[in-house]
Design a protein around this motif. Sequence first.
Motif, PDB file in Angstrom:
ATOM      1  N   ASP A  40      58.332 -18.238  31.474  1.00 35.26           N
ATOM      2  CA  ASP A  40      59.389 -19.263  31.521  1.00 35.26           C
ATOM      3  C   ASP A  40      58.835 -20.633  31.152  1.00 35.26           C
ATOM      4  O   ASP A  40      59.496 -21.409  30.443  1.00 35.26           O
ATOM      5  N   THR A  43      58.295 -20.751  27.364  1.00 36.49           N
ATOM      6  CA  THR A  43      59.588 -20.861  26.673  1.00 36.49           C
ATOM      7  C   THR A  43      60.151 -22.273  26.779  1.00 36.49           C
ATOM      8  O   THR A  43      60.651 -22.846  25.805  1.00 36.49           O
ATOM      9  N   LYS A  44      60.054 -22.861  27.977  1.00 37.11           N
ATOM     10  CA  LYS A  44      60.554 -24.213  28.194  1.00 37.11           C
ATOM     11  C   LYS A  44      59.796 -25.229  27.341  1.00 37.11           C
ATOM     12  O   LYS A  44      60.390 -26.130  26.735  1.00 37.11           O
ATOM     13  N   THR A  45      58.466 -25.086  27.278  1.00 34.09           N
ATOM     14  CA  THR A  45      57.639 -26.009  26.492  1.00 34.09           C
ATOM     15  C   THR A  45      58.000 -25.957  25.015  1.00 34.09           C
ATOM     16  O   THR A  45      58.129 -26.992  24.356  1.00 34.09           O
ATOM     17  N   ASP A  47      60.857 -24.894  23.713  1.00 36.49           N
ATOM     18  CA  ASP A  47      62.232 -25.381  23.514  1.00 36.49           C
ATOM     19  C   ASP A  47      62.298 -26.902  23.541  1.00 36.49           C
ATOM     20  O   ASP A  47      63.047 -27.513  22.769  1.00 36.49           O
ATOM     21  N   GLU A  48      61.527 -27.518  24.427  1.00 40.88           N
ATOM     22  CA  GLU A  48      61.537 -28.977  24.529  1.00 40.88           C
ATOM     23  C   GLU A  48      61.082 -29.644  23.241  1.00 40.88           C
ATOM     24  O   GLU A  48      61.551 -30.720  22.877  1.00 40.88           O
ATOM     25  N   LYS A  49      60.139 -29.012  22.540  1.00 39.61           N
ATOM     26  CA  LYS A  49      59.614 -29.568  21.289  1.00 39.61           C
ATOM     27  C   LYS A  49      60.284 -28.964  20.060  1.00 39.61           C
ATOM     28  O   LYS A  49      59.849 -29.202  18.926  1.00 39.61           O
ATOM     29  N   SER A  50      61.329 -28.140  20.289  1.00 40.02           N
ATOM     30  CA  SER A  50      62.103 -27.512  19.198  1.00 40.02           C
ATOM     31  C   SER A  50      61.217 -26.709  18.252  1.00 40.02           C
ATOM     32  O   SER A  50      61.381 -26.748  17.024  1.00 40.02           O
ATOM     33  N   SER A  83      50.089 -27.872  28.498  1.00 46.15           N
ATOM     34  CA  SER A  83      51.053 -27.768  29.599  1.00 46.15           C
ATOM     35  C   SER A  83      50.629 -26.772  30.676  1.00 46.15           C
ATOM     36  O   SER A  83      50.948 -26.956  31.849  1.00 46.15           O
TER      37      SER A  83
END
Length: 607
Positions: A40, A43-45, A47-50, A83
């Motif tokens: 998770d 995936t979040k990292t 998504d945040e940077k597209s 991260s």
Amino acid sequence: MVVFAIAISALYALPNIYGEDPAIQITGARGASVDMSTLDAVTKTLDEKSLSNKSIVLENGSILVRFNDTNTQISARDLVSESLGEDIIVALNLAPATPDWLDSIGATPMKLGLDLRGGVHFLMEVDMDAAMVKLIEQQEESFRTELREEKIRYRAIRKQGKEAVEVVLRNAEQLAQAKQVLSSLHADMSFVDSESNGNFSLTATFLETRLAEVRNYAVEQNITILRNRVNELGVSEPIVQRQGASRIVVELPGVQDTARAKEILGATATLEFREVDDKADLAAAASGRAPAGSEIKTDRDGRPVVLKKRIILGGESITDASSSNDEYGRPQVNISLDSEGGSKMSAFSKKNVGKLMATIFAEYKDSGRKNAEGKVILSKHEEVINQATIQTALGRNFRITGIDSQAEAHNLALLLRAGALIAPISIVEERTIGPSMGQQNIDMGIQACIWGMVAVMLFTLVYYRTFGVIACMALNANLILIIGVMSMIPGATMTLPGIAGIVLTVGMAVDANVLIFERIREELRDGRNPQQAIHQGYSNALSTIADANITTLITAIILFAVGTGAIKGFAVTLSIGILTSMFTAIIGTRAVVNLMYGGKRIKKLSI
């Protein structure tokens, strides 16, 4: 049989057309598995940077994220590594894009060498300062033992600078005795005595020749140990070689699990066995005070453990290690010692039955800082992983417990089995590399193979007509067999010289057909009917073809036995090509000829 062999080879050669995806592989340090929370976070990292990805999966305790291009892959590696922190290993990778249905039957792409496919490249640097610290510590212990044996009393033995040991004595007589004893035992050191304010000291400094020898030994021994670790990883045709005074280059062609490779090669883990100071005041230890001759370490729960400074045994005495489970199903590592280490452990344990002995796990990690010269500063991390009461005298074989997981036990056993590094090493550069000779050379090699086949096929078609068509079918089948067999053999690696071996094999394959076809022509000129000519042509040419190919095969085997790197790649493809060309040229073409002309009345052959 011929159809079955070609069909199987074509099936296992099929994964080579799908290519590979740039990817990052995420695993836990020291064998710990990542979980859904890590997935998770990744995936979040992203998504945040597209940063778009093709897929992200958690499997077998590691996360594999596939991308569309290498630029996104490298950016993602940097972001995810930052991260997740130092407890997680994030490594670059190239993941096969083979469909699941092929993967389910064990069909995988052919392993390519660094000159074709690339792999993982590490540039490592040996920490010479740590090597000198270890040498000084050994020398201090040696001085203590030698002076005790000669019953020479001393006040202190301590490190003096980076390359010297100072012995502090009580009077001038003891100073003279110590200098005489130590100088006679250590010809590689210079001894200078001094007196100041009633203090008598003897300073021992290593000669420059000895220092150079130690530095060279640290690099060469580390190279040997890294090669052992590479062998444990099962990498085919690796390169482990020295670069300059203190650096080592490691190249792993075709490696898939680069995260595990990075962890195993970069790890400097070893074990130390020490006696627990059971007379120490734990309350004082908790506040950081330890008795003379002892020091404070912590266990995995952060509790202080007071240990004697004297090391009973180090990782260099371990000859073998394996992981298993104890009678309660908990992970353990089984240790085997060399004869000297077994004697030390036996002598210590006999005298200390009923006392506690601690096992310390020690490793060096990147501190994130660099010195004035730009070199990475490594910090030593130690923790007590096991405290056990000595029930009876121990020998060369015993076990240690208190390990968190089976994966960690397996990794620790691997490191100990491969050998403890003489000096810690740091990875100063890591990258997945493309073709070392350039994409242009790869394309030229493939073009050479294609144009070679086209030229040979045109010749056979024009010169042998219908039988030339059969020979062309055999050439194509031969190429499919080579790629299929290379894909199926574990450890076989295709290199640029390997492509040269295939091109050479194309010529040799048609050579067998030329011998057969010319023999058939001779039989026809001697008045044989077509069926007799075919039979005699194949029968009489067989011995000549076998002799020629067997002598070449012997040469290829010798090349493989004595060669290294690219030479071995050439020898492998040449050997496989010889065997497959004999199969297609003799058995394959005969099967097609029998299918076309067998059991028929033929007046004339198109040859």
